[in-house]
Motif scaffolding. Structure first.
Motif, mmCIF file in Angstrom:
data_model
loop_
_atom_site.group_PDB
_atom_site.id
_atom_site.type_symbol
_atom_site.label_atom_id
_atom_site.label_comp_id
_atom_site.label_asym_id
_atom_site.label_seq_id
_atom_site.Cartn_x
_atom_site.Cartn_y
_atom_site.Cartn_z
ATOM 1 N N THR A 84 0.828 -1.165 0.099
ATOM 2 C CA THR A 84 0.253 -0.053 0.040
ATOM 3 C C THR A 84 1.028 1.180 -0.049
ATOM 4 O OG1 THR A 84 -1.817 -1.312 1.270
ATOM 5 C CG2 THR A 84 -1.869 0.979 1.244
ATOM 6 N N ARG A 85 0.780 2.055 -1.172
ATOM 7 C CA ARG A 85 1.356 3.190 -1.054
ATOM 8 C C ARG A 85 0.815 4.419 -0.671
ATOM 9 N NH1 ARG A 85 3.918 0.784 -4.930
ATOM 10 N NH2 ARG A 85 5.950 -0.450 -4.531
ATOM 11 N N ILE A 86 1.272 5.011 0.248
ATOM 12 C CA ILE A 86 0.517 6.452 0.604
ATOM 13 C C ILE A 86 1.345 7.825 0.319
ATOM 14 C CG2 ILE A 86 -0.531 7.887 2.607
ATOM 15 C CD1 ILE A 86 -0.448 5.061 4.085
ATOM 16 N N GLU A 87 0.824 8.211 -0.977
ATOM 17 C CA GLU A 87 1.761 9.333 -1.439
ATOM 18 C C GLU A 87 1.326 10.651 -0.917
ATOM 19 O OE1 GLU A 87 3.747 8.613 -3.875
ATOM 20 O OE2 GLU A 87 3.205 6.734 -4.456
ATOM 21 N N PRO A 88 2.271 11.735 -0.845
ATOM 22 C CA PRO A 88 1.984 12.694 -0.563
ATOM 23 C C PRO A 88 1.058 13.634 -1.781
ATOM 24 C CG PRO A 88 4.245 12.699 -1.256
ATOM 25 C CD PRO A 88 3.723 11.351 -1.312
ATOM 26 N N ILE A 89 0.193 14.328 -1.397
ATOM 27 C CA ILE A 89 -0.595 15.025 -2.259
ATOM 28 C C ILE A 89 0.268 16.495 -2.663
ATOM 29 C CG2 ILE A 89 -2.820 15.969 -2.919
ATOM 30 C CD1 ILE A 89 -3.740 13.945 -0.640
ATOM 31 N N GLU A 90 0.636 16.538 -3.825
ATOM 32 C CA GLU A 90 1.253 17.617 -4.309
ATOM 33 C C GLU A 90 0.722 18.745 -4.946
ATOM 34 O OE1 GLU A 90 4.643 15.411 -5.584
ATOM 35 O OE2 GLU A 90 5.750 15.700 -3.641
ATOM 36 N N ASN A 91 -0.298 18.271 -5.731
ATOM 37 C CA ASN A 91 -0.953 19.114 -6.532
ATOM 38 C C ASN A 91 -2.619 18.961 -6.388
ATOM 39 O OD1 ASN A 91 -1.083 21.479 -8.121
ATOM 40 N ND2 ASN A 91 0.102 20.705 -9.710
ATOM 41 N N LEU A 92 -3.285 20.038 -6.846
ATOM 42 C CA LEU A 92 -4.914 19.786 -6.764
ATOM 43 C C LEU A 92 -5.227 19.950 -8.272
ATOM 44 C CD1 LEU A 92 -6.563 22.608 -4.377
ATOM 45 C CD2 LEU A 92 -6.420 20.116 -4.361
ATOM 46 N N THR A 93 -6.065 18.919 -8.492
ATOM 47 C CA THR A 93 -6.868 19.111 -10.040
ATOM 48 C C THR A 93 -7.998 19.389 -10.112
ATOM 49 O OG1 THR A 93 -7.027 16.748 -9.681
ATOM 50 C CG2 THR A 93 -5.186 17.279 -10.744
ATOM 51 N N GLU A 94 -9.001 19.483 -8.858
ATOM 52 C CA GLU A 94 -10.131 20.064 -8.776
ATOM 53 C C GLU A 94 -10.542 20.866 -7.678
ATOM 54 O OE1 GLU A 94 -12.315 16.212 -7.924
ATOM 55 O OE2 GLU A 94 -12.036 15.416 -9.613
ATOM 56 N N CYS A 95 -11.602 21.689 -8.065
ATOM 57 C CA CYS A 95 -11.971 22.679 -6.966
ATOM 58 C C CYS A 95 -12.166 22.024 -5.721
ATOM 59 C CB CYS A 95 -13.098 23.557 -7.500
ATOM 60 S SG CYS A 95 -14.148 24.468 -6.425
ATOM 61 N N ASN A 360 8.112 14.249 4.271
ATOM 62 C CA ASN A 360 7.587 14.707 5.434
ATOM 63 C C ASN A 360 6.458 13.768 5.527
ATOM 64 O OD1 ASN A 360 6.063 15.395 7.835
ATOM 65 N ND2 ASN A 360 6.540 17.773 7.260
ATOM 66 N N LYS A 361 6.698 12.536 6.470
ATOM 67 C CA LYS A 361 5.740 11.460 6.360
ATOM 68 C C LYS A 361 4.375 11.931 7.315
ATOM 69 C CE LYS A 361 8.983 7.618 5.542
ATOM 70 N NZ LYS A 361 9.254 6.501 6.229
ATOM 71 N N TRP A 362 4.524 12.760 8.313
ATOM 72 C CA TRP A 362 3.469 13.424 8.809
ATOM 73 C C TRP A 362 2.648 14.052 8.055
ATOM 74 C CZ3 TRP A 362 2.761 11.730 13.696
ATOM 75 C CH2 TRP A 362 4.118 11.454 14.561
ATOM 76 N N MET A 363 3.027 14.796 7.387
ATOM 77 C CA MET A 363 2.406 15.645 6.031
ATOM 78 C C MET A 363 1.529 14.588 5.300
ATOM 79 S SD MET A 363 2.642 19.021 5.513
ATOM 80 C CE MET A 363 4.257 19.650 5.097
ATOM 81 N N THR A 364 2.206 13.626 4.854
ATOM 82 C CA THR A 364 1.508 12.520 3.921
ATOM 83 C C THR A 364 0.387 12.020 4.566
ATOM 84 O OG1 THR A 364 3.736 12.329 2.699
ATOM 85 C CG2 THR A 364 1.940 10.590 2.354
ATOM 86 N N LEU A 365 0.499 11.530 5.869
ATOM 87 C CA LEU A 365 -0.359 11.092 6.568
ATOM 88 C C LEU A 365 -1.639 11.913 6.706
ATOM 89 C CD1 LEU A 365 1.423 8.830 9.293
ATOM 90 C CD2 LEU A 365 -0.002 8.083 7.461
#
Ligand SMILES: [Zn+2]
Ligand SMILES: [Zn+2]
Length: 378
Positions: A84-95, A360-365
């Motif tokens: 299971t990969r939990i990826e950081p969310i780096e960009n928004l694609t939706e409002c 930053n794993k805290w941030m990703t979580l």
């Protein structure tokens, strides 16, 4: 691949490892592998970093036999099974309001510790920032996650406060505690939706902690192989505590029960085992009770864990109630953030096939937890 086509010891070993109930783990250095001829088991043991087997192939021919290959394969499978990969969310694609993809970047807003991207939605004509999980926070994500890292790696609240000040963030210890409460709760709900691939040998133990100045017991269930901290419960006393909830909770969270459960001689473990894990039909969970603290090697792991918690006893003064988020915070730190020496620098979660990505794993979580919580998807 059928058995007849196998030619090498390595292939035989892999086939054994991929077949159910062929290998039994006793501890990290001892495995029992069924003889493929059908009579008994061979003990495969590690000594001086080398695997040895009792079978004739190994003993007389000095070959790395199929049983040794089987043990090596079986230990590498766990991480490979389901990652299971939990990826950081780096960009928004939706409002974030209407879900439209008709959004544009509209400059950045300066903030004490950096810039925050501002977006504009052409459909609902609203502005928003990309700051998942921290939307209504006065302080930036960097400050919040640094505070958690400092606190859970052993700094007192006072020192955490001082370190933040050096980073240009001035907050009270009460604010830090509030951050911890808020985000630990969010992350806890999220990580409980992910099932780690723990091994079949679990260990239950209890240690002293101080809650509001009183001695209490922390009952914890750990996975023996990956050190994943499965579940916990705080109890008033050691001897009259009913360990059943811990056993039940562990089973529910992991979606299975262990093949072997190791505990000390405490009677309540035996009761809990009988009520929660004992079954009439096989395969039956085996209960190993270590009445005395024999075998040094065996107890090392739990002692190290006890040390990990005790080292932080002073910081635990923040503990006011039994259901404190502080303990859940330690659990998240232990499982997902802190690299473990005994696991070649992996976190217990990584050893269970869960990888938290990003610097930053805290941030990703937190990002993933709050996205899941708010219900919109990228
Ligand atoms: Zn062998
Ligand atoms: Zn919109």
């Amino acid at each position: 691949m059928s058995k007849e086509q196998l030619t090498t010891r390595q292939e035989h070993g892999e086939a054994i490892a991929r077949t159910e109930n062929q290998i039994r783990r006793i501890d990290a250095k001892t495995y029992l592998v069924k003889s493929q001829a059908g009579n008994g088991e061979y003990c495969v043991c590690k000594s001086e970093d080398e695997w040895r087997c009792e079978c004739p192939d190994h003993v007389y021919r000095h070959m790395k036999c199929k049983h040794i290959f089987a043990v090596e394969f079986s230990t590498s499978f766990r991480a490979e099974v389901a990652i299971t990969r939990i990826e950081p969310i780096e960009n928004l694609t939706e409002c974030i309001y209407c879900g439209s993809s008709n959004i544009v970047k509209d400059g950045v807003r300066k903030n004490k510790s950096g810039n925050i991207q501002i977006f504009y939605c052409k459909d609902c004509e609203r502005y928003f920032t990309f700051n998942i999980g921290f939307e209504r926070m006065k302080h930036n994500p960097q400050a919040v996650t640094s505070a958690m890292q400092l606190y859970f790696s052993g700094e007192s609240l006072r020192n955490t406060m001082k370190s933040l000040k050096l980073l240009g963030v001035e907050v009270s210890y009460r604010t830090i505690l509030n951050w911890i409460r808020k985000y630990v709760k969010l992350m806890k709900n999220y990580v409980e939706t992910i099932t780690p691939n723990v091994s079949d040998t679990w260990r239950a133990d209890e240690i002293y902690i101080k809650v509001k100045g009183d001695m209490k017991y922390l009952f914890a269930m750990m996975d023996d192989e990956t050190r994943f901290w499965i579940a916990q419960e705080v109890a008033e006393t050691k001897y009259t505590h009913d360990a059943r909830t811990l056993f039940q909770m562990s089973k529910q969270l992991m979606g299975k029960q262990p093949k072997t459960i190791i505990t000390d001689g405490l009677m309540s473990y035996h009761d809990a085992y009988k009520k929660e894990y004992w079954t009439l039909k096989g395969p039956r969970t085996e209960h190993i009770r270590k009445i005395t603290f024999g075998g040094k090697h065996e107890n090392n792991k739990m002692e190290r864990f006890n040390g990990e918690i005790r080292d932080r006893e002073k910081t635990m003064r923040g503990l006011k109630t039994k259901d404190t988020p502080i303990l859940s915070g330690y659990q998240i730190f232990h499982n997902y953030i802190r690299p473990h020496e005994g696991l070649d620098g992996k976190t217990p979660a990584e050893a269970c096939g869960i990888e938290v990505k990003g610097k930053n794993k805290w941030m990703t979580l937190i990002q993933n937890a709050s996205q899941k919580h708010s219900g919109y998807s990228q």
